[in-house]
Design a protein around this motif. Structure first.
Motif, PDB file in Angstrom:
ATOM      1  N   GLU A   1       0.909  -1.243   0.161  1.00 12.72           N
ATOM      2  CA  GLU A   1       0.028  -0.046  -0.052  1.00 12.72           C
ATOM      3  C   GLU A   1       0.737   1.239   0.084  1.00 12.72           C
ATOM      4  OE1 GLU A   1      -3.255   0.141  -0.167  1.00 12.72           O
ATOM      5  OE2 GLU A   1      -3.430  -1.886  -0.350  1.00 12.72           O
ATOM      6  N   ALA A   2       2.145   1.001   0.569  1.00 11.97           N
ATOM      7  CA  ALA A   2       2.873   2.356   0.568  1.00 11.97           C
ATOM      8  C   ALA A   2       3.548   2.917  -0.834  1.00 11.97           C
ATOM      9  CB  ALA A   2       4.015   2.183   1.452  1.00 11.97           C
ATOM     10  N   ALA A   3       3.916   4.158  -1.083  1.00 14.91           N
ATOM     11  CA  ALA A   3       4.287   4.599  -2.092  1.00 14.91           C
ATOM     12  C   ALA A   3       5.336   3.825  -2.545  1.00 14.91           C
ATOM     13  CB  ALA A   3       4.385   5.998  -2.113  1.00 14.91           C
ATOM     14  N   ARG A   4       6.415   3.755  -1.675  1.00 11.64           N
ATOM     15  CA  ARG A   4       7.619   2.884  -1.907  1.00 11.64           C
ATOM     16  C   ARG A   4       7.565   1.756  -1.125  1.00 11.64           C
ATOM     17  NH1 ARG A   4       9.987   4.727  -6.579  1.00 11.64           N
ATOM     18  NH2 ARG A   4      10.255   6.954  -6.242  1.00 11.64           N
ATOM     19  N   PRO A   5       7.023   0.714  -1.531  1.00 11.47           N
ATOM     20  CA  PRO A   5       6.928  -0.754  -0.667  1.00 11.47           C
ATOM     21  C   PRO A   5       8.295  -1.140  -0.397  1.00 11.47           C
ATOM     22  CG  PRO A   5       5.738  -0.953  -2.674  1.00 11.47           C
ATOM     23  CD  PRO A   5       6.525   0.202  -2.900  1.00 11.47           C
ATOM     24  N   ARG A   6       8.489  -1.835   1.057  1.00 13.85           N
ATOM     25  CA  ARG A   6       9.639  -2.388   1.290  1.00 13.85           C
ATOM     26  C   ARG A   6       9.997  -3.575   0.639  1.00 13.85           C
ATOM     27  NH1 ARG A   6       9.197  -3.920   6.545  1.00 13.85           N
ATOM     28  NH2 ARG A   6       6.803  -3.616   6.460  1.00 13.85           N
ATOM     29  N   VAL A   7      11.122  -4.088   0.715  1.00 14.81           N
ATOM     30  CA  VAL A   7      11.236  -5.483   0.263  1.00 14.81           C
ATOM     31  C   VAL A   7      10.856  -6.458   1.211  1.00 14.81           C
ATOM     32  CG1 VAL A   7      13.297  -6.862  -0.521  1.00 14.81           C
ATOM     33  CG2 VAL A   7      13.652  -4.767  -0.993  1.00 14.81           C
ATOM     34  N   MET A   8      10.586  -7.601   0.626  1.00 17.12           N
ATOM     35  CA  MET A   8       9.732  -8.572   1.378  1.00 17.12           C
ATOM     36  C   MET A   8      10.910  -9.007   2.322  1.00 17.12           C
ATOM     37  SD  MET A   8       7.727 -12.080   0.404  1.00 17.12           S
ATOM     38  CE  MET A   8       6.894 -13.000   1.344  1.00 17.12           C
ATOM     39  N   SER A   9      10.611  -9.267   3.749  1.00 14.22           N
ATOM     40  CA  SER A   9      11.254 -10.006   4.544  1.00 14.22           C
ATOM     41  C   SER A   9      11.952 -11.173   4.446  1.00 14.22           C
ATOM     42  CB  SER A   9      10.801  -9.768   6.083  1.00 14.22           C
ATOM     43  OG  SER A   9       9.941 -10.650   6.211  1.00 14.22           O
ATOM     44  N   LEU A  10      13.113 -11.478   4.864  1.00 15.48           N
ATOM     45  CA  LEU A  10      13.561 -12.756   4.776  1.00 15.48           C
ATOM     46  C   LEU A  10      12.564 -13.962   5.201  1.00 15.48           C
ATOM     47  CD1 LEU A  10      15.767 -14.829   3.715  1.00 15.48           C
ATOM     48  CD2 LEU A  10      17.002 -14.488   5.952  1.00 15.48           C
ATOM     49  N   ARG A  11      12.128 -13.551   6.863  1.00 16.04           N
ATOM     50  CA  ARG A  11      11.351 -14.363   7.334  1.00 16.04           C
ATOM     51  C   ARG A  11      10.007 -14.648   6.655  1.00 16.04           C
ATOM     52  NH1 ARG A  11       8.850 -12.331  12.791  1.00 16.04           N
ATOM     53  NH2 ARG A  11       6.898 -12.941  12.248  1.00 16.04           N
ATOM     54  N   GLY A  12       9.510 -13.637   6.259  1.00 15.90           N
ATOM     55  CA  GLY A  12       8.292 -13.820   5.401  1.00 15.90           C
ATOM     56  C   GLY A  12       8.343 -14.535   4.017  1.00 15.90           C
ATOM     57  N   ALA A  13       9.315 -14.410   3.301  1.00 14.95           N
ATOM     58  CA  ALA A  13       9.770 -15.185   2.274  1.00 14.95           C
ATOM     59  C   ALA A  13       9.760 -16.572   2.454  1.00 14.95           C
ATOM     60  CB  ALA A  13      10.993 -14.554   1.499  1.00 14.95           C
ATOM     61  N   LEU A  14      10.693 -17.045   3.709  1.00 16.02           N
ATOM     62  CA  LEU A  14      11.068 -18.317   3.955  1.00 16.02           C
ATOM     63  C   LEU A  14       9.681 -18.903   4.502  1.00 16.02           C
ATOM     64  CD1 LEU A  14      13.043 -20.409   4.719  1.00 16.02           C
ATOM     65  CD2 LEU A  14      13.300 -19.544   7.053  1.00 16.02           C
ATOM     66  N   LEU A  15       8.811 -18.341   4.985  1.00 18.59           N
ATOM     67  CA  LEU A  15       7.598 -18.961   5.587  1.00 18.59           C
ATOM     68  C   LEU A  15       6.570 -19.113   4.326  1.00 18.59           C
ATOM     69  CD1 LEU A  15       5.517 -19.927   7.964  1.00 18.59           C
ATOM     70  CD2 LEU A  15       4.870 -17.387   8.026  1.00 18.59           C
ATOM     71  N   ALA A  16       6.617 -18.452   3.577  1.00 23.33           N
ATOM     72  CA  ALA A  16       5.912 -18.764   2.245  1.00 23.33           C
ATOM     73  C   ALA A  16       6.718 -19.969   1.580  1.00 23.33           C
ATOM     74  CB  ALA A  16       5.844 -17.456   1.200  1.00 23.33           C
ATOM     75  N   VAL A  17       7.684 -19.928   1.386  1.00 21.67           N
ATOM     76  CA  VAL A  17       8.291 -21.229   0.774  1.00 21.67           C
ATOM     77  C   VAL A  17       7.961 -22.700   1.652  1.00 21.67           C
ATOM     78  CG1 VAL A  17      10.746 -22.336   0.453  1.00 21.67           C
ATOM     79  CG2 VAL A  17      10.464 -20.108  -0.505  1.00 21.67           C
ATOM     80  N   VAL A  18       8.209 -22.578   2.992  1.00 16.09           N
ATOM     81  CA  VAL A  18       7.630 -23.607   3.712  1.00 16.09           C
ATOM     82  C   VAL A  18       6.442 -24.017   3.707  1.00 16.09           C
ATOM     83  CG1 VAL A  18       7.416 -24.303   6.210  1.00 16.09           C
ATOM     84  CG2 VAL A  18       9.572 -23.115   5.583  1.00 16.09           C
ATOM     85  N   CYS A  19       5.478 -22.829   3.423  1.00 13.72           N
ATOM     86  CA  CYS A  19       4.068 -23.303   3.240  1.00 13.72           C
ATOM     87  C   CYS A  19       3.765 -24.003   1.978  1.00 13.72           C
ATOM     88  CB  CYS A  19       3.030 -22.324   3.279  1.00 13.72           C
ATOM     89  SG  CYS A  19       2.851 -21.277   5.157  1.00 13.72           S
ATOM     90  N   THR A  20       4.438 -23.506   0.885  1.00 11.49           N
ATOM     91  CA  THR A  20       4.383 -24.137  -0.413  1.00 11.49           C
ATOM     92  C   THR A  20       5.148 -25.419  -0.611  1.00 11.49           C
ATOM     93  OG1 THR A  20       4.543 -21.871  -1.293  1.00 11.49           O
ATOM     94  CG2 THR A  20       4.901 -23.796  -2.817  1.00 11.49           C
ATOM     95  N   VAL A  21       5.998 -25.858   0.154  1.00  8.07           N
ATOM     96  CA  VAL A  21       6.547 -26.976   0.290  1.00  8.07           C
ATOM     97  C   VAL A  21       5.806 -27.895   0.847  1.00  8.07           C
ATOM     98  CG1 VAL A  21       8.434 -28.619   1.155  1.00  8.07           C
ATOM     99  CG2 VAL A  21       9.212 -26.440  -0.288  1.00  8.07           C
ATOM    100  N   ALA A  22       5.069 -27.530   1.922  1.00  7.64           N
ATOM    101  CA  ALA A  22       3.986 -28.299   2.877  1.00  7.64           C
ATOM    102  C   ALA A  22       2.961 -28.720   1.920  1.00  7.64           C
ATOM    103  CB  ALA A  22       3.599 -27.541   4.142  1.00  7.64           C
ATOM    104  N   PHE A  23       2.181 -27.693   1.213  1.00  6.43           N
ATOM    105  CA  PHE A  23       1.327 -28.013   0.400  1.00  6.43           C
ATOM    106  C   PHE A  23       1.728 -29.084  -0.665  1.00  6.43           C
ATOM    107  CE2 PHE A  23      -0.977 -23.796   1.360  1.00  6.43           C
ATOM    108  CZ  PHE A  23      -1.906 -24.262   1.910  1.00  6.43           C
ATOM    109  N   ALA A  24       2.948 -29.113  -1.209  1.00  4.57           N
ATOM    110  CA  ALA A  24       3.476 -30.144  -2.373  1.00  4.57           C
ATOM    111  C   ALA A  24       3.512 -31.485  -1.450  1.00  4.57           C
ATOM    112  CB  ALA A  24       4.746 -29.735  -2.417  1.00  4.57           C
ATOM    113  N   GLY A  25       3.767 -31.461  -0.129  1.00  2.00           N
ATOM    114  CA  GLY A  25       3.978 -32.683   0.605  1.00  2.00           C
ATOM    115  C   GLY A  25       2.538 -33.269   0.664  1.00  2.00           C
ATOM    116  N   PHE A  26       1.591 -32.321   0.976  1.00  2.00           N
ATOM    117  CA  PHE A  26       0.227 -32.949   1.189  1.00  2.00           C
ATOM    118  C   PHE A  26      -0.228 -33.532  -0.123  1.00  2.00           C
ATOM    119  CE2 PHE A  26      -0.490 -29.136   4.472  1.00  2.00           C
ATOM    120  CZ  PHE A  26      -0.119 -30.240   5.183  1.00  2.00           C
ATOM    121  N   ALA A  27       0.262 -32.864  -1.220  1.00  2.00           N
ATOM    122  CA  ALA A  27      -0.226 -33.498  -2.388  1.00  2.00           C
ATOM    123  C   ALA A  27       0.056 -34.801  -2.683  1.00  2.00           C
ATOM    124  CB  ALA A  27       0.054 -32.351  -3.632  1.00  2.00           C
ATOM    125  N   VAL A  28       1.427 -34.970  -2.456  1.00  4.68           N
ATOM    126  CA  VAL A  28       2.123 -36.231  -2.526  1.00  4.68           C
ATOM    127  C   VAL A  28       1.566 -37.278  -1.697  1.00  4.68           C
ATOM    128  CG1 VAL A  28       4.412 -37.514  -2.030  1.00  4.68           C
ATOM    129  CG2 VAL A  28       4.348 -35.309  -3.461  1.00  4.68           C
TER     130      VAL A  28
END
Length: 110
Positions: free
Chosen positions: A79-106
């Motif tokens: 929403e900010a005029a100059r958005p901040r870069v995504m935090s490492l913690r947020g990116a890592l959590l998004a990756v973990v969630c994606t991998v978990a969903f892939a694991g559920f699919a398997v």
């Protein structure tokens, strides 16, 4: 653009539609994650409600909530005029969630 007004023009620059496209991409991804979580939960308790099925459905819901939290924070930061870069913690959590969903699919396919 060069000259004395170049710095002022860069500071007042409209960021364009890129933040809006990114915000919409996060919303689409959240919708996809919601569908995956619902299907995983449904498949986990498809034939008979067991403790393992309930655990799998609960884990699916937990992963979905985690992804939803990351997406919501990212959408809010855009929403900010100059958005901040995504935090490492947020990116890592998004990756973990994606991998978990892939694991559920398997797990569903086995």
């Amino acid at each position: 653009m060069s000259g004395p007004g170049a710095g002022a023009a860069a500071a007042d620059r409209d960021p364009g539609l890129q933040p809006e496209r990114t915000r919409l991409a996060w919303r689409r991804t959240t919708l996809s994650a919601t569908v995956v979580a619902v299907l995983a939960g449904k498949q986990a308790i498809h034939d008979d409600v067991t403790a393992t099925g309930l655990l799998a459905a609960g884990l699916s819901a937990l992963v979905w909530i985690g992804f939803l939290a990351v997406a919501h924070r990212r959408i809010q930061s855009l929403e900010a005029a100059r958005p901040r870069v995504m935090s490492l913690r947020g990116a890592l959590l998004a990756v973990v969630c994606t991998v978990a969903f892939a694991g559920f699919a398997v797990a569903v396919l086995l």
